[in-house]
Enzyme design. Structure first.
Site, PDB file in Angstrom:
ATOM      1  N   GLU A 298      -0.098  -1.379  -1.601  1.00  0.00           N
ATOM      2  CA  GLU A 298       1.162  -1.141  -2.366  1.00  0.00           C
ATOM      3  C   GLU A 298       1.034   0.271  -2.783  1.00  0.00           C
ATOM      4  O   GLU A 298       0.236   0.991  -3.137  1.00  0.00           O
ATOM      5  CB  GLU A 298       1.397  -1.833  -3.534  1.00  0.00           C
ATOM      6  CG  GLU A 298       1.898  -3.195  -3.358  1.00  0.00           C
ATOM      7  CD  GLU A 298       2.250  -3.708  -5.048  1.00  0.00           C
ATOM      8  OE1 GLU A 298       1.529  -3.260  -5.969  1.00  0.00           O
ATOM      9  OE2 GLU A 298       2.729  -4.764  -4.928  1.00  0.00           O
ATOM     10  N   VAL A 299       2.400   1.240  -2.498  1.00  0.00           N
ATOM     11  CA  VAL A 299       2.338   2.446  -3.019  1.00  0.00           C
ATOM     12  C   VAL A 299       3.693   2.253  -3.780  1.00  0.00           C
ATOM     13  O   VAL A 299       4.631   1.852  -3.421  1.00  0.00           O
ATOM     14  CB  VAL A 299       2.509   3.644  -1.937  1.00  0.00           C
ATOM     15  CG1 VAL A 299       2.929   4.906  -2.769  1.00  0.00           C
ATOM     16  CG2 VAL A 299       1.621   3.551  -0.984  1.00  0.00           C
TER      17      VAL A 299
END
Ligand SMILES: Nc1nc2c(ncn2[C@@H]2O[C@H](COP(=O)(O)OP(=O)(O)OP(=O)(O)O)[C@@H](O)[C@H]2O)c(=O)[nH]1
Ligand SMILES: [Mg+2]
Length: 411
Positions: A298-299
């Protein structure tokens, strides 16, 4: 006597040869590398080209700057600078890990550093429900180019809340063990999912950061990432970035959507008018199609998770008890929140970040992308367009055009 003269002559010749070589080396032009070693320019260019420092022409004569047709030049000015200049975002990597994850997380860090972070030097925050040991800290500090920080998770973020009926939760685990549901009998996995769903962004070490990139043990990165991913998020007003999406195991979340529907009824003000419901549901919200973004990568925006809409969402789910009475994962929880509480434009597919977490791979579909980014993934392994992926649906919902040749990667 004759033997002695020969030895002396050999010694003189060797000394002369050594002096000549040293003179040649020191009279060359030098380039200073990031560390203290000094390497002649010719040698660097030769190493990058994988060819002799002076390419030869067809007739055998050397011609600086020209390369014969059987060689593949890679001129140094096409390479990114060792350290990216310019302003950085307020961001950090985040890893949740145990001490015995050290060698698997070491591999992940090395890949992230080699492909991205050695150019940007972002910090890395490590969190654990037990104190990190000296070895974990030593190895990870040596690998990360930014600052490393090590945090202990507070007990209340890694334990059963008081409204959970422990006997009921235990029976669920026994039942799931019998039905062979993956991690179905695990207490710690449930704490992990609840922590990743509701608490990591509240940890004191993360309060000063705006963006994060989550990294798990044993992952692979297959392409160079030469731009600042965090600044991309900020400058393009993105709040959630993913690389892989798929369908969740139905058995782990039988009543999750019931809780979501109750939340939507109770908090209609939190549902974004330009949401991505069509990614999550095929009947306008009546039922969940089980699509989710895979959260081991995830960013994202920490401020989004800390905001009122997500706080109300998580509290509702947490009180309904499905983290323990079922086995709700942080991936569907995050994805449903992103799909309903954000504008769909705030969700971003990072096509250029090629990634593997067992058992799925994201590899850019288009060959020119893979060449440009120096990728090492096999395009045949790309999961994006396979039947069990939801990425095709994401493209449709977002109105994105699928890349040329995607049909060839469907099976
Ligand atoms: N400190 C700590 N970290 C954990 C624990 N369980 C899992 N993690 C971490 O939480 C993240 C997710 O756990 P994983 O075991 O990778 O779960 P998964 O990705 O669903 O399953 P895998 O296919 O096994 O990778 C990883 O970063 C783990 O290192 C735990 O009990 N304590
Ligand atoms: Mg994992």
């Amino acid at each position: 006597m004759a033997a002695s003269n020969t030895r002396t002559l050999r010694f003189v010749l060797l000394a002369f040869f050594t002096i000549a070589v040293l003179f040649k080396v020191y009279s060359s032009t030098y380039v200073s590398t990031a560390k203290t070693s000094i390497i002649p320019v010719e040698q660097i260019i030769s190493q990058q080209n994988g060819s002799p420092s002076s390419p030869s022409t067809a007739d055998g004569a050397t011609s600086p700057g020209s390369v014969s047709s059987d060689q593949t030049p890679n001129t140094s000015n096409s390479l990114p600078p060792a350290v990216h200049s310019g302003e950085r975002a307020n961001a950090t990597f985040i890893t949740l890990a145990r001490n015995n994850d050290i060698w698997e997380i070491a591999k992940s860090i090395r890949q992230v550093e080699d492909r991205f972070n050695r150019k940007f030097n972002y910090d890395w925050v490590f969190l654990n429900d037990k104190p990190f040991d000296a070895q974990f800290k030593k190895i990870t500090t040596a690998l990360v180019s930014g600052n490393t920080k090590y945090g202990l998770i507070p007990k209340e973020h890694w334990s059963f809340p008081d409204w959970i009926d422990q006997d009921k939760a235990k029976k669920v685990r026994e039942d799931m063990a019998q039905r062979k549901i993956i991690y179905g009998d695990s207490v710690s996995y449930r704490h992990m999912c609840r922590f990743e769903s509701g608490f990591f962004f509240h940890h004191p070490l993360l309060l000063d950061y705006e963006y994060y990139w989550r990294v798990e043990p044993s992952i692979e990165l297959y392409c160079d990432v030469d731009y600042d991913v965090f600044r991309f998020m900020r400058d393009n007003k993105k709040k959630y970035g993913f690389v892989l999406s798929l369908y969740e195991y139905v058995e782990t979340i039988p009543t999750l959507w019931d809780s979501v529907k109750a939340f939507m009824k109770e908090y209609p003000q939190h549902i974004h008018k330009d949401n991505a419901m069509a990614f999550l549901s095929d009947d306008d919200g009546n039922t969940y199609n089980h699509c989710h973004y895979w959260s081991n990568f995830e960013v994202g925006s920490l401020d989004f998770w800390r905001g009122q809409a997500y706080t109300d969402f998580f509290n509702k789910l947490d009180h309904d008890g499905g983290f323990f009475y079922e086995r709700w994962g942080d991936a569907p929880v995050h994805s449903i929140a992103a799909g309903l509480l954000m504008s769909k434009d705030e969700i971003h597919f990072f096509n250029d970040i090629a990634y593997y977490h067992v058992p799925f791979t994201h590899c850019p579909t288009t060959e020119s992308d893979r060449i440009k980014l120096k990728c090492t993934c096999n395009p045949k392994d790309n999961f994006d367009w396979k039947g069990y992926s939801c990425t095709s649906r994401h493209f449709d919902v977002m109105g994105l055009e699928k890349p040329d040749g995607y049909q060839n990667q469907m099976d």
